[in-house]
Design an enzyme around this catalytic site. Sequence first.
Site, PDB file in Angstrom:
ATOM      1  N   GLY A   1      51.983   8.715  -0.335  1.00  8.66           N
ATOM      2  CA  GLY A   1      51.532   8.304   0.992  1.00  8.66           C
ATOM      3  C   GLY A   1      52.347   7.135   1.491  1.00  8.66           C
ATOM      4  O   GLY A   1      53.388   6.822   0.927  1.00  8.66           O
ATOM      5  N   ASN A   2      51.886   6.507   2.558  1.00  7.82           N
ATOM      6  CA  ASN A   2      52.572   5.316   3.058  1.00  7.82           C
ATOM      7  C   ASN A   2      51.553   4.346   3.646  1.00  7.82           C
ATOM      8  O   ASN A   2      50.360   4.651   3.696  1.00  7.82           O
ATOM      9  CB  ASN A   2      53.646   5.700   4.083  1.00  7.82           C
ATOM     10  CG  ASN A   2      53.043   6.419   5.277  1.00  7.82           C
ATOM     11  OD1 ASN A   2      52.252   5.857   6.024  1.00  7.82           O
ATOM     12  ND2 ASN A   2      53.381   7.700   5.425  1.00  7.82           N
ATOM     13  N   ARG A   3      52.013   3.195   4.111  1.00  5.23           N
ATOM     14  CA  ARG A   3      51.108   2.115   4.473  1.00  5.23           C
ATOM     15  C   ARG A   3      50.606   2.161   5.916  1.00  5.23           C
ATOM     16  O   ARG A   3      49.991   1.218   6.397  1.00  5.23           O
ATOM     17  CB  ARG A   3      51.790   0.766   4.224  1.00  5.23           C
ATOM     18  CG  ARG A   3      51.854   0.410   2.749  1.00  5.23           C
ATOM     19  CD  ARG A   3      52.623  -0.883   2.553  1.00  5.23           C
ATOM     20  NE  ARG A   3      52.238  -1.891   3.509  1.00  5.23           N
ATOM     21  CZ  ARG A   3      53.072  -2.778   4.055  1.00  5.23           C
ATOM     22  NH1 ARG A   3      54.335  -2.764   3.735  1.00  5.23           N
ATOM     23  NH2 ARG A   3      52.632  -3.669   4.915  1.00  5.23           N
TER      24      ARG A   3
END
Length: 416
Positions: free
Chosen positions: A223-225
């Site tokens: 995933g990412n932030r």
Amino acid sequence: MADAPARAARVLLGISGGIAAYKGAYLVRRLRERGIAVRCAPTRAAESFVSPLTLEVLSGERVYGRSYLSRDGGAGGAELHVEAAQWADLLCVAPATANTLARLSLGLADDFLSTAALMFEGPVVVAPAMHDAMWRKPQVEARVDALSALGVEIVGPVEGALASGERGWGRMAEPEAILEVVCRKLGVPETGVAPPAGPLAGWRVVVTAGPTHEAIDPVRFLGNRSSGRMGFALARQAALRGAQVTLVAGPVGRETPAGVRRIDVVSALEMRAALEEASSSADLIVMAAAVADYRPRKRADRKLKKSGADGLTLELEQNPDLLAGLASLAPQAMRVGFAAETERLEESARSKLEAKKARWIVANDVSRSDIGFDATDNEVVAFGRDGSRVRFPKQSKDELAGRLLELFAGRRAASG
Ligand code: CTP
């Protein structure tokens, strides 16, 4: 993929201490008849005119009154002014006494209502009520002018019988008049009447927001932030401007903005499927989501076990570029991308404009910690296919969303 119904619009209703406070109670009822959820915040003085219990029964919600605040709001308790400000889509203060008007305009924060008001970032409607001699005083006028300059909408007062038995300007606008303004600002239609007015009335807008999660096994993902803040702000501001909005949201725990249809997705492929459904009749599509560029080639059916000290190699395959794909899926729509860059902002944005056949790329510098991903503020430059370059200084993501939508709406005639 889950298709959640649009949730009810929410109003935080501040009631300050004047005889018109009873009309504030009546306004609660009228707002609820329109399907709007209401939480009341009476000032200390207002509680002498209308009881918190009356407001609680009429609203069906907690009341931020003296007893509730002293029970839960003490040290270690929830930050209720923050909670209330984040809950509401609109703040309405009716009636607003001269004292409350002054405190709102000066940004004083010495009770629940004024503190929540200072915290609140959405539209504000204020209905003053006082004796007309007070209303005519230059110091009151100056405070009202200051509030208007901040974008607060002032409703009334009107001429009529005052509490003193005299007649004059200073009587609070009727609850129906306040209701109309609140509904217009929230984009809540009157039952059975034409769609709400606004610069985006009649527009179909699709916004994507948040990250995508690409499953590795049943419990792990790539995933990412991305926090989803910018996309949710865009959806909310588009709805407030009268658009019919579909929000395709990646996995983020955020409240659905009022009047917005939400489709929850997890992965990039699910996001693409949602876009296929939502974008064919769209006028504007804004890809604010941080779509993962890669996904694991295989998703394990069971949780991966540790298999020695050699490490683990994951094989990744590329996800489709959703924005680029929209050129054939929704050629009629104005398509906008967001680009998170750490270097050579303009060069990268312009090459993405071409590669993704977008009308606008809104670029921000994510190497700065005060803007971008999880921050409340953002500072961006919008690069247009026509060569234009529009800089937006640092501001809240909600404000920025409004300014960006105005830019897109103003250039609708241009293709792409
Ligand atoms: N985007 C998309 N599909 C992808 C990746 C990105 O639709 N698979 C969209 C994003 O929603 C955003 C825009 O493309 O609106 C730019 O995203 P960004 O990650 O900056 O672009 P990339 O093409 O992934 O380029 P980079 O190599 O810089 O990561």
